[in-house]
Write an enzyme that holds these catalytic residues in place. Structure first.
Site, PDB file in Angstrom:
ATOM      1  N   GLU A  93       0.840  -1.209   0.000  1.00 49.78           N
ATOM      2  CA  GLU A  93       0.000   0.000   0.000  1.00 49.78           C
ATOM      3  C   GLU A  93       0.870   1.252   0.000  1.00 49.78           C
ATOM      4  OE1 GLU A  93      -3.175  -0.123   2.913  1.00 49.78           O
ATOM      5  OE2 GLU A  93      -3.272   2.067   2.962  1.00 49.78           O
TER       6      GLU A  93
ATOM      7  N   LYS B 147      -6.851  -1.146  11.777  1.00 46.61           N
ATOM      8  CA  LYS B 147      -6.292  -1.516  10.465  1.00 46.61           C
ATOM      9  C   LYS B 147      -5.101  -0.600  10.160  1.00 46.61           C
ATOM     10  CE  LYS B 147      -5.848  -1.792   5.841  1.00 46.61           C
ATOM     11  NZ  LYS B 147      -5.010  -0.944   4.992  1.00 46.61           N
TER      12      LYS B 147
ATOM     13  N   ASP C 125       5.294 -14.480  11.281  1.00 51.77           N
ATOM     14  CA  ASP C 125       3.952 -14.971  10.950  1.00 51.77           C
ATOM     15  C   ASP C 125       2.930 -13.859  11.218  1.00 51.77           C
ATOM     16  OD1 ASP C 125       1.485 -16.188  10.935  1.00 51.77           O
ATOM     17  OD2 ASP C 125       2.125 -17.966  12.041  1.00 51.77           O
TER      18      ASP C 125
ATOM     19  N   HIS D  27      -2.867  10.525  -0.120  1.00 52.02           N
ATOM     20  CA  HIS D  27      -2.948   9.264  -0.861  1.00 52.02           C
ATOM     21  C   HIS D  27      -2.872   9.512  -2.349  1.00 52.02           C
ATOM     22  CE1 HIS D  27      -4.810   6.117   2.047  1.00 52.02           C
ATOM     23  NE2 HIS D  27      -3.569   6.425   2.311  1.00 52.02           N
TER      24      HIS D  27
HETATM   25  C1  MEV Z   1      -5.771   2.833   5.447  1.00 52.03           C
HETATM   26  O1  MEV Z   1      -4.945   1.760   5.029  1.00 52.03           O
HETATM   27  C2  MEV Z   1      -5.763   2.978   6.957  1.00 52.03           C
HETATM   28  C3  MEV Z   1      -6.682   4.050   7.517  1.00 52.03           C
HETATM   29  O2  MEV Z   1      -8.007   3.823   7.124  1.00 52.03           O
HETATM   30  C4  MEV Z   1      -6.556   3.972   9.024  1.00 52.03           C
HETATM   31  C5  MEV Z   1      -7.539   4.852   9.786  1.00 52.03           C
HETATM   32  O3  MEV Z   1      -8.633   5.143   9.312  1.00 52.03           O
HETATM   33  O4  MEV Z   1      -7.188   5.194  10.939  1.00 52.03           O
HETATM   34  C6  MEV Z   1      -6.308   5.405   7.040  1.00 52.03           C
END
Ligand code: MEV
Length: 754
Positions: free
Chosen positions: A411, A592, A608, A705
């Site tokens: 990413e 995430k 792992d 992004h």
């Molecule tokens: C994207 O890979 C991760 C985010 O969505 C994390 C977040 O919202 O805190 C930007």
């Protein structure tokens, strides 16, 4: 003869083991050199380093060594050194490990080496000791000189009336240092304590005599040939008790707060576990030294202190470090300006210069780390491989140490974002991370219906010693490396199910295989004794006994951006953190973002990542609601982040030893232990979270992004070299970030050029 480019020279920190205060009245004291080093080195213009500001101790050391060299017809022409003491700091706080003595000795050693003298030569070390002691005394007139001796000579020392003698450390006595949480000023405490003699000379002298007696008792225990570990520890415990009692008296006489509540907590917790503890150095709240008969006892104390009181054993310091020595490289700095803009070859070259890793090692990354025949031996039905990009995040400083963090991730923006956030955290002193000992859980499920489950659980509890012995017998090599079974826990799940946990210290292994073997090895004993059947025998991936806790304090000014004040950004990040705390839908995305950083390092180092993912999300649910792993709050003018993460990773076995890219990644991190790797992983997760929240809580995530995505599209359209940035900028400015637009812009650009 003098060298054109002087070599770096470093000296270790020190911990006082016994005899503080009394040493100033001629009593013997015991010290250990600690492998936290101060390094004096010629500033490297290519790293953007300029000459360091000379502190009083650097100025005094420089002056004294100049007088020595010119008095002995030697040259004195080396550039004024930079002195790195980052490892003495924890976040924004300096630990009481004798940095001024180490700095004085390193500066003296640097100039001696630059004048062509070998700092390994015992005679030159003697010179270094005399010169550094005089310089140190000029700045800190009340010191005993013991800390300068530890800095120059290293190892373990007995110090008495200005003389230092090297000592052997006995088998079976393990030493740790605990951060007791507050800074203490040694010169100020020494002044108050010595000054208090006037108030009651007899009582003062009695306290000093008690410390002298404690120190002598400790010395005899260390030297006793046939004492054996348990009597040695007993004598050490008595010596610590004497020493602490005398400190309480000196505290009462002087009004100086020597035995702070945190130090008393450490002493009490240690006594409850047959471990000995006392302040190290002038006391007053900085560091405690603890003595145990084994690493396991020390780890038990560490777990109790961290979980019960938030006090951390400094897991990353070793005693008996070498003294004054020449270094091949200047201290590593991960703060590299413009790393982002370099080409791959220049980045590799910069990493070679900074870390000393030979450039050929980076060539090994070209093939992706394994070839087809190796892949075919790893899994079944192989038809090929799949390579992901391996990048390096910069700016990371964790517990005073700099790291280039390897990240394997597809990413875009993840590596840049982590580097950027690490830079902000660096402004607050860097990340502070503490890890549990590497304990994993082996689970054995007992099933039956012919007995009361509580009764079965009690039978299993009664087997504790036998189960621990069986677990150790299954892994003699692990035990010889200092690991092994630590505890047994039994839980009743329902009237037909009881589960037995065996906790095992896996040292540097992730431990899955070790633990599964343990689970299978103890099962027959449990079946025999309880009469119930063992069904599952497997590790738990909820490795909540192997937690790393990482914190960061970011000055709000470091968060400011165009159109945003730092204070506003900090408030908005705290609000975003609260949102995740209240709402599992948000918490999942918040986590995430953390796993973007965590998984990238886990993958890069051949670990792992499914195990880490499973553990992280189960842990995030530990109070019944899925919550954020990291939280942020505003405290004064700082944004403070705090995260806990199960970090079941290893640095031996599996891909960590076979995959060439993973091996390079671990080399980049300086061949860390498993717990150190856990600290890096957790810090990278917290950095990723900070970067995401800062973007989300201000301009939104898309702006950053999109410009990175534009670069990817430009590259995909065939742009090379500087064309990539030119096409990407154009894509963003026309606001149409699409592959076909990238292709047409590249055609246009090339047409203009031709
Ligand atoms: C994207 O890979 C991760 C985010 O969505 C994390 C977040 O919202 O805190 C930007």
């Amino acid at each position: 003869m003098s060298n054109s480019f002087p070599r770096p020279v470093s000296c270790p920190a020190k911990a006082f083991l016994m005899g503080e205060y009394a040493v100033l009245r001629g009593a013997p004291a015991w010290l250990a050199a600690v492998d936290v080093r101060a390094t004096a080195y010629a500033p490297r213009a290519s790293f953007g380093e300029c000459e360091a500001v000379a502190t009083p101790i650097v100025a005094a050391a420089t002056d004294h060594v100049r007088r020595y060299l010119t008095g002995h017809a030697r040259t004195f022409e080396a550039p004024a050194p930079s002195v790195d003491t980052a490892r003495f700091h924890h976040g924004g706080r300096k630990l009481g490990l004798g940095s001024s003595a180490a700095v004085a000795a390193a500066v003296v050693g640097y100039y001696l080496r630059a004048a062509g003298l070998s700092v390994d030569d015992p005679e030159i070390r003697g010179v270094a000791l005399r010169v550094a002691t005089a310089a140190h005394r000029e700045v800190q007139p009340r010191g005993s000189g013991a800390d300068v001796a530890a800095a120059v000579l290293g190892g373990i020392l007995r110090f008495e009336a200005g003389d230092a003698v090297a000592q052997d450390w006995p088998e079976g006595l393990v030493v740790g240092l605990v951060d007791s949480g507050a800074p203490a000023s040694t010169p100020e405490l020494v002044k108050r304590v010595l000054g208090a003699r006037e108030r009651d000379p007899a009582e003062h002298d009695r306290a000093i005599s008690r410390i002298r007696a404690a120190s002598e008792r400790f010395g005899s225990a260390l030297a006793a040939p046939d004492g054996g570990p348990s009597s040695r520890l007993d004598a050490t415990r008595h010596a610590c008790a004497e020493h602490n009692a005398a400190l309480r008296t000196l505290s009462a006489l002087s009004g100086a707060p020597l035995m702070t509540p945190a130090l008393e907590t450490i002493v009490r917790a240690a006594e409850g576990l047959s471990v000995a503890a006392k302040p190290s150095g002038a006391a007053g709240g900085d560091l405690a030294v603890v003595f145990a008969d084994s690493q396991a006892s020390l780890d038990r104390l560490a777990v109790r202190l961290l979980r019960g009181h938030g006090l951390a054993l400094l897991g990353h310091v070793q005693i008996g470090a070498p003294g004054l020595r020449e270094e091949a490289l200047a201290p590593l700095s991960s703060r590299v300006r413009g790393f982002f803009a370099m080409g791959v070859a220049s980045r590799r070259q910069r990493l070679t210069e900074a870390t000393g890793i030979p450039s050929e090692r980076f060539d090994e990354l070209d093939a992706g780390g394994i070839d087809l025949s190796e892949a075919a031996h790893m899994i079944e039905n192989v038809i090929g491989g799949l390579t992901l990009p391996l990048g390096v995040a910069t700016n990371f400083r964790i517990n005073g140490r700099d790291y280039f963090v390897p990240m394997c991730v597809e990413e875009s923006s993840v590596v840049a974002a982590a580097s950027n956030a690490a830079k902000m955290v660096r402004e607050g002193g860097g990340f502070v991370a503490h890890a549990d000992p590497p304990w994993m859980i082996a689970q054995v499920q007992l099933v039956g219906d012919d007995r009361d489950a509580g009764e079965v659980a009690n039978v299993a509890r009664g087997l504790r010693s036998e189960l621990l012995a069986r677990a150790d017998a299954a892994h003699p090599r692990l035990v010889s490396r200092g690991g092994g079974a630590r505890d047994v826990e039994v839980r009743v799940l329902d009237e037909r199910n009881v589960v037995v946990h065996v906790l095992v210290d896996c040292r540097d292994a992730m431990g899955a295989n070790l633990i599964n073997t343990v689970a299978e090895a103890v099962a027959p004993t449990l079946e025999r004794a309880t009469g119930w059947r063992c069904v599952l025998r497997i590790l738990s991936n909820l490795s909540d006994r192997r937690i790393t806790r990482v914190t960061a304090r970011v000055p709000v000014t470091a968060l400011a951006g165009p159109g945003w004040s730092g204070a506003d950004v900090a408030e908005r990040i705290a609000a975003a953190s609260h949102f995740a705390d209240c709402d599992p839908y948000r918490a999942a995305t918040h986590n995430k973002g953390i796993m973007n950083g965590v998984d990238a390092v886990v993958l890069a180092t051949g670990n792992d990542w499914r195990a880490i993912e499973a553990g992280a999300h189960a842990f995030a649910c530990r109070d019944g609601q899925y919550r954020p792993l990291a939280t942020w709050s505003v405290q004064g003018d700082e944004l403070c982040g705090d995260m806990q993460l199960p970090t079941a990773v290893g640095v031996v076995g599996g891909l960590t030893t076979t995959h060439r890219s993973a091996k390079v990644a671990l080399d980049l991190l300086g061949r860390p232990s498993a717990t150190e790797l856990g600290r890096v992983i957790a810090a990278t997760g917290l950095a990723s979270n900070l970067a995401a929240l800062r973007a989300l809580a201000t301009d939104g995530i898309q702006r950053g992004h999109m410009s990175l995505h534009a670069r990817t599209l430009a590259f995909g359209a065939g742009a090379i070299g500087e064309e990539v940035d030119q096409v990407a900028e154009k894509l963003v400015s026309v606001g149409e970030i699409k592959p076909e637009r990238a292709e047409s812009l590249l055609r246009e650009l090339r047409g203009q050029k031709s």
